[in-house]
Design an enzyme around this catalytic site. Structure first.
Site, PDB file in Angstrom:
ATOM      1  N   CYS A 131      62.878  75.244 -10.379  1.00 60.35           N
ATOM      2  CA  CYS A 131      61.694  75.771  -9.717  1.00 60.35           C
ATOM      3  C   CYS A 131      60.967  74.655  -8.967  1.00 60.35           C
ATOM      4  CB  CYS A 131      60.773  76.412 -10.749  1.00 60.35           C
ATOM      5  SG  CYS A 131      59.337  77.256 -10.025  1.00 60.35           S
ATOM      6  N   CYS A 132      60.782  73.505  -9.643  1.00 55.16           N
ATOM      7  CA  CYS A 132      60.123  72.372  -8.987  1.00 55.16           C
ATOM      8  C   CYS A 132      60.913  71.905  -7.769  1.00 55.16           C
ATOM      9  CB  CYS A 132      59.978  71.214  -9.974  1.00 55.16           C
ATOM     10  SG  CYS A 132      58.688  71.418 -11.216  1.00 55.16           S
ATOM     11  N   CYS A 212      51.224  73.455 -11.208  1.00 54.49           N
ATOM     12  CA  CYS A 212      51.300  74.888 -10.941  1.00 54.49           C
ATOM     13  C   CYS A 212      50.717  75.678 -12.123  1.00 54.49           C
ATOM     14  CB  CYS A 212      52.745  75.313 -10.709  1.00 54.49           C
ATOM     15  SG  CYS A 212      53.459  74.624  -9.202  1.00 54.49           S
ATOM     16  N   CYS A 215      52.893  76.532 -15.375  1.00 48.20           N
ATOM     17  CA  CYS A 215      53.422  75.406 -16.157  1.00 48.20           C
ATOM     18  C   CYS A 215      52.360  74.373 -16.524  1.00 48.20           C
ATOM     19  CB  CYS A 215      54.554  74.733 -15.382  1.00 48.20           C
ATOM     20  SG  CYS A 215      55.977  75.810 -15.079  1.00 48.20           S
ATOM     21  N   CYS A 238      57.704  66.438 -11.981  1.00 49.07           N
ATOM     22  CA  CYS A 238      58.162  67.539 -11.133  1.00 49.07           C
ATOM     23  C   CYS A 238      59.404  67.160 -10.337  1.00 49.07           C
ATOM     24  CB  CYS A 238      57.052  67.969 -10.170  1.00 49.07           C
ATOM     25  SG  CYS A 238      56.588  66.697  -8.976  1.00 49.07           S
TER      26      CYS A 238
END
Length: 252
Positions: A131-132, A212, A215, A238
């Site tokens: 995702c990062c 985010c 998280c 990240c």
């Protein structure tokens, strides 16, 4: 908000600096006041095409204020992962306006990449690294492609993974500048107080490090300042501050 990244910016300008350059700069500016260092770097055009990258987190105001005092025309890059706290977006707008930073650019993940790799927006829940990568690392790679150097807000005290941060580093042919690398939490707090800088609205609620929304959690007393990031995962960064392997950066 912010200017879109122009096509010209996607021309990769590496390499511009080598390790010897970083070593020479570390020697030259050893013990020099951070603001004086920044003023000299900008006035003498020692960084080439540069920008400050900011997350607009709890400590971001200090670096941005210093940069604004040194040269308010310095480009500011913010990566909006589309998973940010609304308070962070509002804080971004507040600081940019308050400090008079005139060149600000907001990057977002590419729509086709999200459609292919995170169509339901839940990748953070089972693959936070992935995702990062698509929401933060890849957009920043695009932004850095047009830069000779970039300015980071990393500080050594933030966690065990950020020890011994030099003011100047080399990252794949780009100079990476860490003006606050040797600052302590007390130094940051004193600077906030001296200049009356606005605090991130979530800091008072126990968020000492903010990324985010899905998280990021509150940090408990005695915990590492970044303990609230990716809680429950073996993950501490990240990816934008993790050295990339050869061939990882895309060709533009």
């Amino acid at each position: 908000m912010g200017e879109p990244i122009r096509k010209l910016d996607l021309i990769d300008v590496r390499p511009a600096f080598i390790q010897a350059d970083a070593a020479a700069l570390n020697d030259r500016f050893a013990g020099v006041d951070t603001l004086d260092m920044l003023k000299t770097l900008f006035a003498a055009d020692m960084l080439g095409r540069t920008a400050v990258v900011s997350s607009f987190g709890t400590e971001s105001a200090v670096l941005l204020h210093l940069v604004a005092r040194a040269d308010p025309a310095t480009p500011v890059i913010f990566v909006d992962t589309l998973k940010m706290f609304p308070e962070t977006l509002a804080y971004r707008d507040t600081l940019l306006a308050a400090f008079g930073l005139t060149d600000h650019r907001t990057l977002e993940p590419q729509a086709d990449t999200l459609a292919a790799r995170d169509a339901n927006g839940l990748r953070w829940s089972y693959d936070p690294d992935g995702c990062c990568d698509i929401r933060k690392v890849e957009p920043l790679r695009r932004a850095k492609a047009g830069l000779d150097s970039w300015i980071s807000g990393r500080k050594a005290f933030q966690s065990q993974t950020r020890q011994d941060i030099a003011r100047f580093e080399i990252e794949h042919g780009r100079l990476k500048v860490n003006p606050l690398g040797d600052w302590l939490k007390a130094d940051l707090d004193a600077y906030f107080a001296e200049f009356g800088l606005p605090r991130h609205p979530l800091e008072a609620d126990g968020y000492s490090s903010i990324g985010c929304l899905p998280c990021t959690s509150k940090v408990l007393a005695g915990e590492d300042p970044r303990a609230g990031r990716w809680r429950g995962w073996q993950k501490t960064e990240c990816g934008i501050h993790v050295p990339e392997k050869p061939g990882e950066e895309p060709a533009f």
